[in-house]
Design a protein around this motif. Sequence first.
Motif, PDB file in Angstrom:
ATOM      1  N   PHE A  32      56.490  54.802  81.659  1.00  0.00           N
ATOM      2  CA  PHE A  32      55.656  55.245  82.791  1.00  0.00           C
ATOM      3  C   PHE A  32      56.571  55.953  83.815  1.00  0.00           C
ATOM      4  N   MET A  33      56.235  57.205  84.134  1.00  0.00           N
ATOM      5  CA  MET A  33      57.053  57.965  85.091  1.00  0.00           C
ATOM      6  C   MET A  33      56.645  57.591  86.517  1.00  0.00           C
ATOM      7  N   VAL A  34      57.598  57.036  87.246  1.00  0.00           N
ATOM      8  CA  VAL A  34      57.302  56.547  88.601  1.00  0.00           C
ATOM      9  C   VAL A  34      58.266  57.160  89.623  1.00  0.00           C
ATOM     10  N   LYS A  35      58.814  58.321  89.248  1.00  0.00           N
ATOM     11  CA  LYS A  35      59.760  58.956  90.183  1.00  0.00           C
ATOM     12  C   LYS A  35      59.031  59.363  91.460  1.00  0.00           C
ATOM     13  N   ALA A  36      59.827  59.756  92.468  1.00  0.00           N
ATOM     14  CA  ALA A  36      59.278  60.206  93.754  1.00  0.00           C
ATOM     15  C   ALA A  36      58.231  59.215  94.275  1.00  0.00           C
ATOM     16  N   VAL A  83      67.072  57.007  84.351  1.00  0.00           N
ATOM     17  CA  VAL A  83      67.260  58.054  85.376  1.00  0.00           C
ATOM     18  C   VAL A  83      67.273  59.402  84.665  1.00  0.00           C
ATOM     19  N   PHE A  84      66.343  60.258  85.029  1.00  0.00           N
ATOM     20  CA  PHE A  84      66.142  61.491  84.272  1.00  0.00           C
ATOM     21  C   PHE A  84      66.886  62.713  84.802  1.00  0.00           C
ATOM     22  N   SER A  85      67.006  62.869  86.118  1.00  0.00           N
ATOM     23  CA  SER A  85      67.491  64.173  86.598  1.00  0.00           C
ATOM     24  C   SER A  85      68.873  64.109  87.218  1.00  0.00           C
ATOM     25  N   LEU A 129      69.491  60.368  74.769  1.00  0.00           N
ATOM     26  CA  LEU A 129      69.865  61.790  74.705  1.00  0.00           C
ATOM     27  C   LEU A 129      68.657  62.678  74.919  1.00  0.00           C
ATOM     28  N   LYS A 130      68.828  63.661  75.813  1.00  0.00           N
ATOM     29  CA  LYS A 130      67.739  64.618  76.029  1.00  0.00           C
ATOM     30  C   LYS A 130      68.168  65.986  75.506  1.00  0.00           C
ATOM     31  N   PHE A 131      67.333  66.543  74.626  1.00  0.00           N
ATOM     32  CA  PHE A 131      67.627  67.874  74.082  1.00  0.00           C
ATOM     33  C   PHE A 131      66.763  68.929  74.757  1.00  0.00           C
ATOM     34  N   ASN A 136      64.678  74.952  78.938  1.00  0.00           N
ATOM     35  CA  ASN A 136      65.783  75.653  79.605  1.00  0.00           C
ATOM     36  C   ASN A 136      66.000  75.200  81.039  1.00  0.00           C
ATOM     37  N   ARG A 137      66.033  73.893  81.186  1.00  0.00           N
ATOM     38  CA  ARG A 137      66.353  73.304  82.490  1.00  0.00           C
ATOM     39  C   ARG A 137      67.516  72.361  82.209  1.00  0.00           C
ATOM     40  N   LEU A 138      67.271  71.069  82.089  1.00  0.00           N
ATOM     41  CA  LEU A 138      68.319  70.158  81.649  1.00  0.00           C
ATOM     42  C   LEU A 138      68.192  69.973  80.134  1.00  0.00           C
ATOM     43  N   SER A 165      62.813  65.012  74.374  1.00  0.00           N
ATOM     44  CA  SER A 165      62.829  66.381  74.868  1.00  0.00           C
ATOM     45  C   SER A 165      61.611  66.533  75.786  1.00  0.00           C
ATOM     46  N   HIS A 166      61.590  67.607  76.552  1.00  0.00           N
ATOM     47  CA  HIS A 166      60.511  67.797  77.534  1.00  0.00           C
ATOM     48  C   HIS A 166      59.939  69.197  77.354  1.00  0.00           C
ATOM     49  N   LEU A 167      58.613  69.308  77.476  1.00  0.00           N
ATOM     50  CA  LEU A 167      57.952  70.593  77.217  1.00  0.00           C
ATOM     51  C   LEU A 167      57.751  71.394  78.503  1.00  0.00           C
ATOM     52  N   SER A 207      56.097  63.514  74.779  1.00  0.00           N
ATOM     53  CA  SER A 207      54.838  63.841  75.459  1.00  0.00           C
ATOM     54  C   SER A 207      54.772  63.375  76.899  1.00  0.00           C
ATOM     55  N   ASN A 208      54.544  64.327  77.801  1.00  0.00           N
ATOM     56  CA  ASN A 208      54.134  63.991  79.172  1.00  0.00           C
ATOM     57  C   ASN A 208      52.610  64.123  79.236  1.00  0.00           C
ATOM     58  N   SER A 209      52.049  64.094  80.442  1.00  0.00           N
ATOM     59  CA  SER A 209      50.583  63.989  80.539  1.00  0.00           C
ATOM     60  C   SER A 209      49.836  65.067  79.755  1.00  0.00           C
ATOM     61  N   GLY A 210      50.167  66.349  80.024  1.00  0.00           N
ATOM     62  CA  GLY A 210      49.405  67.437  79.390  1.00  0.00           C
ATOM     63  C   GLY A 210      49.407  67.308  77.882  1.00  0.00           C
ATOM     64  N   GLY A 226      53.039  60.679  83.403  1.00  0.00           N
ATOM     65  CA  GLY A 226      53.199  60.589  84.854  1.00  0.00           C
ATOM     66  C   GLY A 226      51.825  60.810  85.476  1.00  0.00           C
ATOM     67  N   LEU A 227      51.532  62.062  85.784  1.00  0.00           N
ATOM     68  CA  LEU A 227      50.353  62.389  86.583  1.00  0.00           C
ATOM     69  C   LEU A 227      49.064  61.718  86.106  1.00  0.00           C
ATOM     70  N   MET A 228      48.805  61.728  84.807  1.00  0.00           N
ATOM     71  CA  MET A 228      47.508  61.219  84.322  1.00  0.00           C
ATOM     72  C   MET A 228      47.311  59.744  84.713  1.00  0.00           C
ATOM     73  N   THR A 233      44.048  65.353  85.694  1.00  0.00           N
ATOM     74  CA  THR A 233      44.561  66.045  84.512  1.00  0.00           C
ATOM     75  C   THR A 233      45.714  66.934  84.946  1.00  0.00           C
ATOM     76  N   SER A 234      46.640  67.192  84.037  1.00  0.00           N
ATOM     77  CA  SER A 234      47.682  68.143  84.423  1.00  0.00           C
ATOM     78  C   SER A 234      47.447  69.500  83.764  1.00  0.00           C
ATOM     79  N   LEU A 235      46.329  69.645  83.055  1.00  0.00           N
ATOM     80  CA  LEU A 235      46.041  70.958  82.468  1.00  0.00           C
ATOM     81  C   LEU A 235      45.512  71.900  83.551  1.00  0.00           C
TER      82      LEU A 235
HETATM   83  C1  LIG Z   1      61.296  64.210  81.379  1.00  0.00           C
HETATM   84  C2  LIG Z   1      59.936  63.961  81.922  1.00  0.00           C
HETATM   85  N1  LIG Z   1      59.037  63.285  81.183  1.00  0.00           N
HETATM   86  C3  LIG Z   1      57.796  63.028  81.631  1.00  0.00           C
HETATM   87  C4  LIG Z   1      57.372  63.473  82.869  1.00  0.00           C
HETATM   88  C5  LIG Z   1      55.959  63.201  83.319  1.00  0.00           C
HETATM   89  O1  LIG Z   1      55.264  64.398  83.517  1.00  0.00           O
HETATM   90  P1  LIG Z   1      53.726  64.380  83.921  1.00  0.00           P
HETATM   91  O2  LIG Z   1      53.655  63.883  85.324  1.00  0.00           O
HETATM   92  O3  LIG Z   1      53.303  65.795  83.813  1.00  0.00           O
HETATM   93  O4  LIG Z   1      53.050  63.468  82.979  1.00  0.00           O
HETATM   94  C6  LIG Z   1      58.269  64.177  83.672  1.00  0.00           C
HETATM   95  C7  LIG Z   1      57.847  64.633  84.986  1.00  0.00           C
HETATM   96  O5  LIG Z   1      58.242  65.618  85.526  1.00  0.00           O
HETATM   97  C8  LIG Z   1      59.586  64.432  83.189  1.00  0.00           C
HETATM   98  O6  LIG Z   1      60.481  65.109  83.914  1.00  0.00           O
END
Ligand SMILES: Cc1ncc(COP(=O)(O)O)c(C=O)c1O
Length: 375
Positions: A32-36, A83-85, A129-131, A136-138, A165-167, A207-210, A226-228, A233-235
């Motif tokens: 579950f993404m709970v950043k910010a 910790v992602f970023s 590991l994140k690929f 083209n960010r991290l 990986s992240h889309l 997979s993130n929300s979208g 995260g968002l969902m 919706t994040s679409l």
């Molecule tokens: C690596 C990663 N995974 C998942 C998410 C969750 O994204 P979302 O809020 O679009 O579901 C984020 C959010 O930015 C992210 O950076």
Amino acid sequence: MRFRSRMLVDLGVLADNYKKLKEICPNNEVLFMVKADAYGHGVLPIVRFAVVELGIKEFGCATLGEALNLRDELFDLEFEVYVFSDVQLGLKECSEIYLNRRIIPVLSNMDDLRYVLDNQDFQNFPLCLKFNTGMNRLGIHHERTEEVIDLLKRKGRKSVYHLLSHLSSASLSMEKNKRNIFQREKFNEIKKAFSDANIELERTSLSNSGTIEQGFGLDNTHVRPGLMMYGPTSLIGPYRHLSKWTGRNISSLETYIIKVFPVEKGQPIGYGATPVSKDGLCAIIALGYGDGFSTRYMGATLEHKGHEGKVTGRVNMDMAQIVFDKDAYDQLKVDDKFVIWSNDPKSIMRLSDETGTIPYEIFLHLTARVPRVYV
Ligand SMILES: Cc1ncc(COP(=O)(O)O)c(C=O)c1O
């Protein structure tokens, strides 16, 4: 701090959203993404509820400070936190925190990976590991997969705790968008290269929300919503019909009407003396940009008791003007509760669509002056 302007967070709706999420992806574990600050909803009550009531065991933060806050404040609970970023692994004080507090840094470049592999203290530490498959960010570029595998083998590592990986375009069609197709293919190739090299992948996620909303990326052990989880919706507009998501906003933003007065077409109101576009009624609400009710919301439509009003003139630091047609006369009352967005996700989608922003940003705009009240 405000008293009557508040963000109500309904944890029962969070439980419903989680249930609905599990209907889409019954076989996936949830990170579950709970950043910010849990997308502005208050991270401590959200994570406590998610662990204790929903049984979620893994959480994603952006910074080490966010993760440490969870460890410090929720010391009585058992969970994993990533910790992602803003990993800062090279700073000795940070690497000690990762080790001593079991916080998992997402390794997104070769330097951080080498640092972990060369450091005895990290020998038994989970390797995440994140690929970069096209965002083209991290992320370690997908063309370096073999190099990573060789390095792991040389260092005697036989498994990866979490590979992800992240889309870049999950708010568009997962099925037709070329970048989404490309990124999915690349991720599958990376996973195959690891298994061909006999390196076990304990967890994988894409997979993130979208992505989840469209039912993609579920062939991994985990999803990362995260968002969902917070409702929307994040679409983006033209692709929303592709979403399976039926969640509701866990929050509503309430304020109240401080003053109501009639206005005439052309009458200037507020800072900048903006002329009113029609005869009507102006309600002053107790939210301004000092609360996170952005100046960008000028022109947005807000509903009150079935009548539509427009945010008119400049939003002030402490209040804003909403102009209604005259027929709202009997309905607009001083002291009325006034809802900016409700638990109905359409309310926040309308605000974000009309103001050219995104629900993520609307939630995150809210400042500490608006209390978060949990029900
Ligand atoms: C690596 C990663 N995974 C998942 C998410 C969750 O994204 P979302 O809020 O679009 O579901 C984020 C959010 O930015 C992210 O950076």
